[in-house]
Design an enzyme around this catalytic site. Sequence first.
Site, PDB file in Angstrom:
ATOM      1  N   HIS B  87       0.851  -1.192   0.000  1.00  0.00           N
ATOM      2  CA  HIS B  87       0.000   0.000   0.000  1.00  0.00           C
ATOM      3  C   HIS B  87       0.885   1.240   0.000  1.00  0.00           C
ATOM      4  CE1 HIS B  87      -3.272  -2.716   1.813  1.00  0.00           C
ATOM      5  NE2 HIS B  87      -3.416  -2.635   0.498  1.00  0.00           N
ATOM      6  N   GLU B  90       1.710   3.706   3.035  1.00  0.00           N
ATOM      7  CA  GLU B  90       2.221   3.166   4.294  1.00  0.00           C
ATOM      8  C   GLU B  90       3.748   3.256   4.328  1.00  0.00           C
ATOM      9  OE1 GLU B  90       0.150  -0.608   4.341  1.00  0.00           O
ATOM     10  OE2 GLU B  90      -1.782   0.411   4.350  1.00  0.00           O
ATOM     11  N   HIS B 225       2.809  -3.526   6.915  1.00  0.00           N
ATOM     12  CA  HIS B 225       1.806  -2.514   6.551  1.00  0.00           C
ATOM     13  C   HIS B 225       1.765  -1.491   7.672  1.00  0.00           C
ATOM     14  CE1 HIS B 225      -0.543  -4.463   3.168  1.00  0.00           C
ATOM     15  NE2 HIS B 225       0.283  -5.434   3.512  1.00  0.00           N
ATOM     16  N   GLU B 295       1.023  -4.555  11.322  1.00  0.00           N
ATOM     17  CA  GLU B 295       0.561  -3.197  11.016  1.00  0.00           C
ATOM     18  C   GLU B 295       1.302  -2.304  11.998  1.00  0.00           C
ATOM     19  OE1 GLU B 295      -1.650  -2.066   8.737  1.00  0.00           O
ATOM     20  OE2 GLU B 295      -2.817  -3.824   8.116  1.00  0.00           O
TER      21      GLU B 295
HETATM   22 ZN   LIG Z   1      -1.657  -1.840   4.125  1.00  0.00          ZN
END
Ligand SMILES: [Zn+2]
Lengths: 224, 618
Positions: B87, B90, B225, B295
């Site tokens: 992504h 990020e 992420h 994350e």
């Molecule tokens: Zn992500």
Amino acid sequence: MKIARLLLCWIIGVIFLGCEHMAEHGVGNAVNLDPNDPRPVLRISIDDGDEIDLLRQQLKVEPIYVKDGQLYLSETKGIREKLDELGYRPIQMTPLDVYERVVRIERRGAESEMIQVGVELINREPHYWIVRGTLAQLRALKRLGYQLGTLGPNEPAPREVRIVVPTTKDVQQVNQLHVDIYSVEETKLGIIIYGGAFDAQIDELKAHQYVVERMPVTKQEVKP
Amino acid sequence: MRALMIVAALLLPTGLAFGAIDFSNFHNPTQVQTEMENLVSSFPTLARIETIGTSLEGRQIKALKISDNVSTNEPNEGDVIFVAAHHAREWISVEMTLYLAEYLLTHYATDSRVRADMDNLQIWIVPIVNPDGVVYSWSSWAGICPTDPSNPRYWRKNRRVNGDGTFGVDLNRNWGFEWGLNSGSSPNTNNDTYRGPSAFSEPETQAIRNLVTNATNLKALVTYHSFSELFLRPWGYSTSDPPGESTLKSISDRSIAAIAAVHGHTYSDTIWYTASGETTDYLWGSKRTAAFTPELRPGPGGVVGFCPPPSEILPSNQENLPAALALIHDAGAREVWIKDHPADTGQEPSAVWTSSGWSHAFWESPDIWTVPATLDQGATVDLHVRMHNHSGGPVHDVTVDVYYTDPRISLEFPNPNATLIGSWTGTVPPAGREVTLPWSVPIGTNSWGERHWCVGAVIKHANDMPLTTEAQRTSNVGIRNFNTTEIIAAGTLNIAATNYLAVASELLVNIDRSSIPEGWKVFLPEKPIGEYKVGGVKGIHRKAKLLDSKGILLEPGETVNIPIRVEPPHDVDPDKPVDIRVHGALVPLVAGKRDVVNGNGYTFRVTGRKPCRQCEDR
Ligand SMILES: [Zn+2]
């Protein structure tokens, strides 16, 4: 005669200015409503992503998209016969009913009237709606006299929302409406979801009785 | 001139010091490339950059390979992959991969554990999976975090021109396992979770998939992420537990504890919503390779969480480093183990996860045997288990549990129906150790009327964590039939095979002809194998046709019973039993490289008897 001519020029001038005025608040560049690809389109039923992957690899199938277990693909040379051999039953589709556009539609009259042709609302902007529709649907809107325009940069623009839900099941419900979830936090007040959503998704969230707070876009941006 | 050159050569850095990379601010894509190049020039024998693919807009996707003998592929070494920036927005995930790379390379010379792990492994680091998206996210950056989520800074997807006026596919919804579920991804191009027109439609996901499938011995993958401080494990697509949940959870729990120990941030392991077509599901569902999604910082909040203050970079890196190093060590360590089969060198993972999370066993271990070799029901025999030690020193507190089981009920160890023969705990010296336990051979037959039992040993040791799989994947070994199956004139050996992968697969069954003496006839069934199946679905046949597969087709979890016909010769010697070895393998019905997943085998010890009056009277 001279006066009449002047008057005509003046009228033309007004119309011209009027058009310019429309463009400023209007819908932008004209949309191409011809199919993306001149080749015919076929539709077949598939089981899952692995099957599409295999079709691409083994038969060089060119997928357009998948919807509800149906793969839409461009008809390449000999593909129909190959699919038949493998037990698929390809159905020929009208490209105008397959290819889609996401466009601006001039805001005119009631929204409910506009979406009657079958387009799907995404966002409501001050001077236009942003909708998704098939070429056939968008052509119908054009015939009805709506102005269509291409998307501007960063459109359609998601809105930042905060949704407070009571249970963890609701988090999945919000996810199923395809909200772009940024974070989820369990608090004493409930479960707080931050995410990005379009206006139509916000409508759906509200239809599910969720309290949706649209976060302000501040002028003073946050210093990292 | 020559003297000057020598001086210059002496002044060249022989290695970067840890901390040379500046993490006081985010690295843009050009700076990331520069840092990777600097690492390679500082550690040319340990690091190299490989281009693993090209993005839609023509940017190269780069991997930093870190290992001893970095320019050679060493298939016997395990592989571990770390990736970031699926992504675009990020950015902090990119920083973690640079930090990890720098740590490993700068500690090779001084930290024996890091050195051993790098010698044992090939570590692949891909700081930017989605270069087009990241470049777009940086395109309007003016040093201030916008609050408008439509600002390019918050771009998530790649930059595919979708053809309808919109851009981008969510690369973490484009992977090919359980791709396309509306519950965890969107079919609409304008949505941020748009999954793409088909699984692996994007060159960026194809690049990482190819890295995964080309890795000769992949042990684990981590995909960084941000944000909200989570440590996620499969499944993403479903809220139910995957096979092997206990193992994945143990790695996750340990990682969360390691993260918390650094700065006190306790990452959660739950998100309450599904994501289909994401990376770790593909790894676990299609490859049975452990994979995790950390994350990173900051904690939960609004869209500006994607744009944390640069002061968060270093603590985020610091707290995630120990978990990454522990995972690497798991993948690299081979300490105590048992051979699955005579040629086993302890290098490769062998048995794989089952639906229950236990390991399938192999039945040809030379490291488990009985004295005497021929067993009588009810007799007490000595059961021997031999353990090997690869650690270089003594390994303390090793426990080995030895079970026997009815192979017709379960081929896994331990399983609820397995009976514990005994346990041993102690030290395994560098030369290895043999353990002897008494075993009272069961009286009577197994559930299929055969005197056929299997023995398995399970090693437990802190340094042989699940990823090295010596404990749960490789060491769970079985032993051949003890008492023989008698076959008069002709008979049937029944085997059952289950597809324990989560994807439709082709089952290949082989009879090892080398152990069968001349005159004996052993046949796989002539009837279409489908007739023996319990169930079956239509889509699997289309996939098989696409691949021109001739094997037995099995849905996930499906079992097939295969009767194997055995005809001894007319002049068979009843005092000379014959070992018939049957082995199975699964080949998933997926695109790309189709890794053969070896399953367990059976060894039947068969005594042939002539069809005589005495025999029939028995
Ligand atoms: Zn992500």
